[in-house]
Design an enzyme around this catalytic site. Structure first.
Site, short mmCIF file in Angstrom:
data_model
loop_
_atom_site.label_atom_id
_atom_site.label_comp_id
_atom_site.label_asym_id
_atom_site.label_seq_id
_atom_site.Cartn_x
_atom_site.Cartn_y
_atom_site.Cartn_z
CD GLU A 1 -1.53 3.05 -8.78
OE1 GLU A 1 -1.16 1.89 -9.05
OE2 GLU A 1 -1.58 3.50 -7.63
CG ASP B 1 -0.53 -0.10 -11.51
OD1 ASP B 1 -0.20 -0.45 -10.36
OD2 ASP B 1 -1.58 0.52 -11.75
CB SER C 1 -0.53 1.07 -5.74
OG SER C 1 -1.68 1.82 -5.83
#
Length: 644
Positions: free
Chosen positions: A300, A304, A561
């Site tokens: 994650e 990002d 995400s």
């Protein structure tokens, strides 16, 4: 379902209380169902001392909503005139009337004034009292509850009462009806990251050319999304500005931490204009740590930063890594995001929330400092790629948090969140194995925090096989269903009324529905979604087949995400251009976006199935799968540059 566990503002008490209450007292909170993991044991000894905390109702929440809509409306003469931190705190502090009336009630019931104090953030009145005193004060009974998985005990009541005249002055009281989640008990997380990994497709695995040569053009964007593909999809030019204070904020938690080695590999392969060693500015919250070793890198966090840096560079990012490693290794709290909000707003800060990690953390290796309150300035744009099911948290908890997002909007902050990766379903644990709601598990389960009307929620798309990113349309993602639907708590926002009505007139799904606010008439008449709820997502962006480096290796990743930081990065770029000519940041953007759907690439194909149904379908205009569509950066930039 969990939302039914808490009923706020009931007009009269139901059932028989062991301790009678005056006629002017009403139920303030009631737990309708005892969670399955807890057992009610014996009555609490009347001599036991309870640390009581009364949360006071904030002032001017309705006025705050109206003010945010005014300064965010492109037609308003006050557009872009954001408030300072001090102005926001002053606007929402509990009124002196609220403080005085609640204190007077306590003193009239025998709680001496010298026993009562007000918290430093002015949000609570606090005192210690015996169980006998509190039971008489609140017309309730306190019990010991035992958690079946751990054997640990907690003190709570089934319901409690307050004077009718004070209901509007009291938010909630603890100890109350809530049962703490227990540390160290293995269970399915109610909060999750919005991403998943998959192997590189065979076409990439078989090729012997370096990835930088292979993916140095847009010919394979239908197979693997790189920064070049994203630029082509949304017409994003290379950045040239880096105004101090305009760094992109990215929230991370649950032990997902980026690796600098992964960042360096990604930069050298796909974004060579970004120097090796470039890294986000760390603002650690409550003992959090970052970066980590490449072997422990979280997908994650790697995603990002790798997907957003090429868009915002030469601007930097700020990493809000949250919660100490002891908690995040096994996050067993149903609450989420509050410790982060505490850190950026001291007036929000509270040490008593029973759903969030408490600090100092008494566990071995836990963070021993005090809960961090108001230690950081909020960023101008914040990206959040985590969430859970709206049904998993009390309404009061979510409304208080949603009001905090409103306050950030008043200060000119844009908060962008992922819509979820489960279509119209919820996720994890309660209330049924299918994650859907209702007695038969057929009612759609909206997302948290995506349904808060003061957030910009981003759904997911992908580029079909054989498509050209420069001329072909994306469609709703198919490898997972993009989250979307209608809240059971919040009403449909004014800024989206016309867009949603247009959707129903063009593409009504034909499902039975109900009309509910705060879960007041949930699933009535066999309905499976709330027709008048806040509709989401607002927009969409690419969310599948994204190439990143994780644990030192190239891999594909998918999930909303990916979509959230893409849109957040675009807003950061727009802020750069506005700040360069002396204008304010864009702040809460939804009213502008819904007023100008022409600045988006409309997505008209796909759906978000779940609960044994097809879910909703993409359609012309706004839809509950891809929102208004994907961004067209030049059109968005021109629009916001035309505003004051």
């Amino acid at each position: 379902m969990r939302l039914s566990h808490v009923l706020l503002g009931t007009a009269a008490a139901a059932g028989v209380l062991a301790s009678p209450t005056p006629n002017d007292y009403v139920v303030h909170e009631r737990r309708a169902v005892l969670p399955r993991s807890w057992t009610e044991e014996k009555r609490l000894d009347k001599a036991s001392i309870l640390p009581m905390r009364i949360g006071l109702t904030q002032s001017n929440l309705d006025r705050g909503h109206d003010l945010l809509m005014e300064i965010s409306d492109p037609r308003s003469s006050r557009y872009g005139q954001h408030l300072s931190v001090e102005e926001v705190h002053s606007l929402f502090a509990p009124s002196q009337e609220t403080v005085d009336r609640v204190r007077a009630w306590l003193e009239s019931e025998g709680i001496a004034g010298d026993r009562i104090s007000q918290s430093s953030n002015e949000q609570f009145l606090q005192f210690d009292a015996s169980a006998a005193e509190v039971e008489r004060l609140l017309g309730t009974e306190y019990y010991l509850y035992t958690h079946q998985g751990s054997g640990k005990s907690h003190i709570a009541c089934r319901e409690y009462h307050v004077p009718h005249s004070l209901q509007r002055h009291i938010d909630y009281i603890t100890p109350g009806i809530k049962l703490l989640e227990v540390e160290g008990v293995k269970k399915a997380r109610s909060i999750e990251k919005r991403s998943f990994r998959s192997p590189l497709p065979p076409i990439l695995e078989r090729l012997t050319l370096p990835l930088s040569e292979l993916l140095g053009n847009t010919l394979l964007c239908d197979v693997a999304i790189t920064p070049l593909c994203i630029s082509a999809l949304y017409n994003i030019t290379r950045g040239s500005k880096a105004t101090k204070g305009n760094e992109l904020g990215i929230f991370e938690d649950l032990g997902d931490v980026y690796s600098q080695e992964d960042l360096n590999l990604f930069f050298s392969t796909f974004a060579q204009q970004i120097p090796q060693g470039t890294h986000p500015i760390l603002k650690a919250v409550d003992g959090a740590q970052a970066p980590t070793s490449v072997t422990n890198a979280g997908p994650e966090s790697d995603l990002d930063f790798q997907i957003s840096y090429p868009i915002i560079w030469p601007q930097n990012s700020i990493l809000f890594q949250t919660d100490d490693p002891n908690y995040t290794a096994n996050y067993n709290f149903s609450g989420f995001l509050n410790t982060f909000l505490d850190a950026i707003d001291g007036s929000y800060c509270s040490e008593i929330s029973p759903l969030d990690p408490p600090y100092p953390n008494p566990a071995d290796g836990g963070y021993k400092g005090q809960l961090q309150c108001g230690v950081y300035q909020p960023p101008k744009v914040l990206s959040i790629s985590y969430g859970g099911a709206e049904a998993d948290l009390p309404i009061a908890y979510q409304r208080r948090q949603c009001a905090e997002w409103m306050k950030l909007g008043l200060q000119g902050v844009s908060v962008v969140v992922a819509s979820g990766d489960s279509g119209v379903e919820g996720r994890n644990g309660d209330p049924t194995p299918t994650e859907c709601l209702g007695t038969e598990g057929k009612v759609f389960a909206p997302d948290f925090p995506a349904t808060c009307p003061y957030l910009t929620t981003v759904g997911g798309t992908y580029l079909p096989l054989g498509a050209d990113p420069r001329k072909d349309e994306e469609v709703a993602v198919t490898s997972f269903p993009s989250g979307g639907g209608f809240s059971n708590i919040y009403e449909r926002a004014d800024y989206q009324q016309q867009a949603v009505e247009d959707y129903f007139s063009r593409a009504d799904p034909g499902y039975p529905f109900y009309e509910s606010v705060d879960n007041s008439s949930f699933a009535e008449n066999g309905g499976i979604y709330n027709r008048i709820g806040r509709a989401y997502p607002d927009v969409a962006a690419i969310a599948d087949n994204v190439v990143i480096f994780n644990k030192g290796m190239p891999t594909l990743i998918g999930g909303t995400s990916a979509a959230a930081p893409v849109f957040a990065a675009i807003l950061t770029r727009i802020n750069e251009e506005r700040l360069a000519v002396g204008k304010s940041t864009v702040g809460f953007v939804n009213p502008v976006l819904y007023a100008h759907p022409e600045v988006f690439n409309d997505i008209t194909q796909g759906s978000n199935p779940g609960c044994g149904m097809q879910g909703f379908s993409a359609a012309t205009g706004w839809d509950p799968v891809t929102g208004l569509g994907t961004p067209n950066y030049p059109a968005l930039l021109d629009l916001f540059m035309s505003l004051p």
